[in-house]
Design an enzyme around this catalytic site. Sequence first.
Site, PDB file in Angstrom:
ATOM      1  N   GLN A  84       5.173   0.529  -4.286  1.00 44.86           N
ATOM      2  CA  GLN A  84       3.759   0.337  -3.988  1.00 44.86           C
ATOM      3  C   GLN A  84       3.221   1.580  -3.265  1.00 44.86           C
ATOM      4  O   GLN A  84       2.020   1.683  -3.023  1.00 44.86           O
ATOM      5  CB  GLN A  84       3.549  -0.883  -3.086  1.00 44.86           C
ATOM      6  CG  GLN A  84       4.034  -2.195  -3.696  1.00 44.86           C
ATOM      7  CD  GLN A  84       4.044  -3.298  -2.671  1.00 44.86           C
ATOM      8  OE1 GLN A  84       3.018  -3.924  -2.411  1.00 44.86           O
ATOM      9  NE2 GLN A  84       5.182  -3.533  -2.039  1.00 44.86           N
ATOM     10  N   HIS A 103       0.977   1.328  -7.595  1.00 42.50           N
ATOM     11  CA  HIS A 103      -0.384   1.525  -7.055  1.00 42.50           C
ATOM     12  C   HIS A 103      -0.838   2.974  -7.197  1.00 42.50           C
ATOM     13  O   HIS A 103      -1.696   3.424  -6.445  1.00 42.50           O
ATOM     14  CB  HIS A 103      -0.431   1.090  -5.577  1.00 42.50           C
ATOM     15  CG  HIS A 103      -0.299  -0.393  -5.403  1.00 42.50           C
ATOM     16  ND1 HIS A 103       0.170  -0.981  -4.254  1.00 42.50           N
ATOM     17  CD2 HIS A 103      -0.548  -1.423  -6.265  1.00 42.50           C
ATOM     18  CE1 HIS A 103       0.179  -2.310  -4.408  1.00 42.50           C
ATOM     19  NE2 HIS A 103      -0.237  -2.596  -5.622  1.00 42.50           N
TER      20      HIS A 103
HETATM   21  C1  BV8 Z   1      -5.724  -6.809  -8.663  1.00 37.39           C
HETATM   22  C2  BV8 Z   1      -2.900   1.864  -2.960  1.00 37.39           C
HETATM   23  C3  BV8 Z   1      -6.739  -7.835 -10.494  1.00 37.39           C
HETATM   24  C4  BV8 Z   1      -4.107   2.369  -2.244  1.00 37.39           C
HETATM   25  C5  BV8 Z   1      -2.778  -0.492  -2.387  1.00 37.39           C
HETATM   26  C6  BV8 Z   1     -10.408 -10.358  -4.093  1.00 37.39           C
HETATM   27  C7  BV8 Z   1     -10.935  -9.397  -4.944  1.00 37.39           C
HETATM   28  C8  BV8 Z   1     -10.118  -8.588  -5.704  1.00 37.39           C
HETATM   29  C9  BV8 Z   1      -8.767  -8.723  -5.644  1.00 37.39           C
HETATM   30  C10 BV8 Z   1      -8.277  -9.669  -4.782  1.00 37.39           C
HETATM   31  C11 BV8 Z   1      -9.059 -10.501  -4.011  1.00 37.39           C
HETATM   32  N1  BV8 Z   1      -8.244 -11.309  -3.276  1.00 37.39           N
HETATM   33  C12 BV8 Z   1      -6.961 -11.020  -3.540  1.00 37.39           C
HETATM   34  C13 BV8 Z   1      -6.977 -10.042  -4.455  1.00 37.39           C
HETATM   35  C14 BV8 Z   1      -5.868  -9.425  -5.012  1.00 37.39           C
HETATM   36  C15 BV8 Z   1      -5.670  -8.130  -4.213  1.00 37.39           C
HETATM   37  C16 BV8 Z   1      -4.830  -8.471  -2.994  1.00 37.39           C
HETATM   38  O1  BV8 Z   1      -3.651  -8.689  -3.131  1.00 37.39           O
HETATM   39  N2  BV8 Z   1      -5.492  -8.529  -1.817  1.00 37.39           N
HETATM   40  C17 BV8 Z   1      -4.791  -8.828  -0.589  1.00 37.39           C
HETATM   41  C18 BV8 Z   1      -5.765  -8.522   0.556  1.00 37.39           C
HETATM   42  C19 BV8 Z   1      -4.386 -10.282  -0.543  1.00 37.39           C
HETATM   43  N3  BV8 Z   1      -4.988  -7.247  -5.091  1.00 37.39           N
HETATM   44  C20 BV8 Z   1      -5.684  -6.324  -5.763  1.00 37.39           C
HETATM   45  O2  BV8 Z   1      -6.858  -6.079  -5.613  1.00 37.39           O
HETATM   46  C21 BV8 Z   1      -4.860  -5.593  -6.782  1.00 37.39           C
HETATM   47  N4  BV8 Z   1      -5.507  -5.635  -8.048  1.00 37.39           N
HETATM   48  O3  BV8 Z   1      -5.431  -7.876  -8.189  1.00 37.39           O
HETATM   49  O4  BV8 Z   1      -6.349  -6.656  -9.871  1.00 37.39           O
HETATM   50  C22 BV8 Z   1      -8.079  -8.214  -9.928  1.00 37.39           C
HETATM   51  C23 BV8 Z   1      -9.114  -7.305  -9.998  1.00 37.39           C
HETATM   52  C24 BV8 Z   1     -10.365  -7.692  -9.528  1.00 37.39           C
HETATM   53  C25 BV8 Z   1     -10.551  -8.972  -8.997  1.00 37.39           C
HETATM   54  C26 BV8 Z   1      -9.468  -9.859  -8.901  1.00 37.39           C
HETATM   55  C27 BV8 Z   1      -8.224  -9.474  -9.361  1.00 37.39           C
HETATM   56  C28 BV8 Z   1      -4.696  -4.139  -6.388  1.00 37.39           C
HETATM   57  C29 BV8 Z   1      -3.992  -4.062  -5.042  1.00 37.39           C
HETATM   58  C30 BV8 Z   1      -3.600  -2.611  -4.796  1.00 37.39           C
HETATM   59  C31 BV8 Z   1      -4.255  -2.093  -3.539  1.00 37.39           C
HETATM   60  N5  BV8 Z   1      -3.739  -0.747  -3.244  1.00 37.39           N
HETATM   61  N6  BV8 Z   1      -2.293   0.746  -2.233  1.00 37.39           N
HETATM   62  C32 BV8 Z   1      -3.736   3.231  -1.073  1.00 37.39           C
HETATM   63  O5  BV8 Z   1      -2.550   3.336  -0.730  1.00 37.39           O
HETATM   64  O6  BV8 Z   1      -4.656   3.840  -0.506  1.00 37.39           O
HETATM   65  S1  BV8 Z   1      -2.096  -1.755  -1.527  1.00 37.39           S
HETATM   66  C33 BV8 Z   1      -1.362  -1.165  -0.101  1.00 37.39           C
HETATM   67  O7  BV8 Z   1      -1.344  -2.200   0.832  1.00 37.39           O
HETATM   68  C34 BV8 Z   1       0.095  -0.815  -0.261  1.00 37.39           C
HETATM   69  O8  BV8 Z   1       0.351  -0.175  -1.486  1.00 37.39           O
HETATM   70  C35 BV8 Z   1       0.823  -2.130  -0.122  1.00 37.39           C
HETATM   71  O9  BV8 Z   1       0.990  -2.723  -1.388  1.00 37.39           O
HETATM   72  C36 BV8 Z   1      -0.188  -2.973   0.640  1.00 37.39           C
HETATM   73  C37 BV8 Z   1       0.289  -3.370   1.995  1.00 37.39           C
HETATM   74  O10 BV8 Z   1       0.463  -2.126   2.734  1.00 37.39           O
HETATM   75  P1  BV8 Z   1       1.284  -2.056   4.143  1.00 37.39           P
HETATM   76  O11 BV8 Z   1       1.097  -3.335   4.865  1.00 37.39           O
HETATM   77  O12 BV8 Z   1       1.132  -0.792   4.876  1.00 37.39           O
HETATM   78  O13 BV8 Z   1       2.637  -1.914   3.646  1.00 37.39           O
HETATM   79  P2  BV8 Z   1       3.490  -3.033   3.412  1.00 37.39           P
HETATM   80  O14 BV8 Z   1       2.841  -4.238   2.880  1.00 37.39           O
HETATM   81  O15 BV8 Z   1       4.434  -2.428   2.548  1.00 37.39           O
HETATM   82  O16 BV8 Z   1       3.936  -3.421   4.971  1.00 37.39           O
HETATM   83  C38 BV8 Z   1       4.791  -2.621   5.681  1.00 37.39           C
HETATM   84  C39 BV8 Z   1       6.067  -3.456   5.762  1.00 37.39           C
HETATM   85  O17 BV8 Z   1       7.138  -2.622   6.105  1.00 37.39           O
HETATM   86  C40 BV8 Z   1       5.965  -4.530   6.828  1.00 37.39           C
HETATM   87  O18 BV8 Z   1       6.484  -5.741   6.351  1.00 37.39           O
HETATM   88  C41 BV8 Z   1       6.874  -3.976   7.963  1.00 37.39           C
HETATM   89  O19 BV8 Z   1       7.518  -5.022   8.663  1.00 37.39           O
HETATM   90  C42 BV8 Z   1       7.879  -3.194   7.168  1.00 37.39           C
HETATM   91  N7  BV8 Z   1       8.516  -2.069   7.847  1.00 37.39           N
HETATM   92  C43 BV8 Z   1       7.962  -1.218   8.738  1.00 37.39           C
HETATM   93  N8  BV8 Z   1       8.881  -0.264   9.069  1.00 37.39           N
HETATM   94  C44 BV8 Z   1      10.008  -0.525   8.343  1.00 37.39           C
HETATM   95  C45 BV8 Z   1       9.773  -1.670   7.568  1.00 37.39           C
HETATM   96  N9  BV8 Z   1      10.713  -2.186   6.748  1.00 37.39           N
HETATM   97  C46 BV8 Z   1      11.908  -1.554   6.674  1.00 37.39           C
HETATM   98  N10 BV8 Z   1      12.194  -0.439   7.381  1.00 37.39           N
HETATM   99  C47 BV8 Z   1      11.280   0.093   8.220  1.00 37.39           C
HETATM  100  N11 BV8 Z   1      11.587   1.194   8.935  1.00 37.39           N
END
Ligand code: BV8
Length: 257
Positions: free
Chosen positions: A107, A125
């Site tokens: 991601q 992504h």
């Molecule tokens: C989609 C690129 C179909 C950009 C990213 C309303 C309208 C539209 C869509 C939605 C909606 N409601 C829900 C959705 C779906 C939406 C979604 O999921 N929303 C969330 C808020 C629920 N998804 C989308 O929009 C996707 N497209 O669904 O298309 C669609 C289209 C229109 C309408 C409906 C549906 C597209 C999603 C992609 C977004 N882009 N990244 C950029 O980077 O600038 S997402 C981005 O955030 C990351 O890529 C990652 O996926 C996400 C979370 O990021 P973080 O929290 O930082 O990272 P992560 O989750 O990985 O968390 C860190 C983790 O690491 C923690 O757990 C922590 O404990 C752990 N950690 C920390 N240190 C360590 C560790 N683990 C191990 N070792 C360590 N040292």
Amino acid sequence: MTGTAESSAIEAVAHALAAARHVAVLTGAGVSAESGVPTFRDAQTGLWARYDPMKLATPEAFLRDPQTAWDWYRWRRRLVTEVKPNAGHKAIAALADRVPRFTLVTQNVDGLHQRAGSADVIEFHGNLFEDKCASCDLREPAEPSDHGDAPPRCESSGEVMTPGVVLFGEEIPKRVLEQSQLAATDCDVFLVVGTSSWVYPAAGLADTARGFGATIVEINTEATPLSETADHVLRGPSGEIMPALLDALERNAGVTQ
Ligand code: BV8
């Protein structure tokens, strides 16, 4: 990570990896955290501390205030070029050579897996190193630009371009989605490393893999929605756990040979 519980869990996962025909890995920002790249949930640092990444990583941000959106991405581009892959990235790259079939879906948009030696990385992504035009889907290598420069415009549509990442609300590119889903249906072990498993459809890949009988392993410093249903949870930093897993796999492979 030195607890006996952890080492027996590591051994159990290494045993599953040694027996696997196909291992798939999904990574999130946590894998890059030990390289110094803030995750989405970490407070952004410095100038960006007061901004919400969830609001900036959207098409609306590029429509409403393209200058600020672009300056955030330029800051992130510069940051990731200045950091290095960590032991977690390197262990994931090495794992690919120790199992019959390997798929890495990330991601992350920082390119650190590739710089650690991983090949065929599926960038779920997108990445920070291209610019894209949302209206004509033109993609091109990112133009070097600095904080404050005017946002790039597409030559053919004249629209303000965005970085080559999938913004919230944008669709995952079809081929990438299909490749990732195929790997989830086919793998025997699915490692979910450093992601909070809350953004879909990326977070849904583990459900798909489970549905097709894969062993689900979570590697994370904290609990996530996946922790409840994972077959194994290795709690700790990926930069320590992934190398330990690789060592255990090598020991395991030594035994089974
Ligand atoms: C989609 C690129 C179909 C950009 C990213 C309303 C309208 C539209 C869509 C939605 C909606 N409601 C829900 C959705 C779906 C939406 C979604 O999921 N929303 C969330 C808020 C629920 N998804 C989308 O929009 C996707 N497209 O669904 O298309 C669609 C289209 C229109 C309408 C409906 C549906 C597209 C999603 C992609 C977004 N882009 N990244 C950029 O980077 O600038 S997402 C981005 O955030 C990351 O890529 C990652 O996926 C996400 C979370 O990021 P973080 O929290 O930082 O990272 P992560 O989750 O990985 O968390 C860190 C983790 O690491 C923690 O757990 C922590 O404990 C752990 N950690 C920390 N240190 C360590 C560790 N683990 C191990 N070792 C360590 N040292």
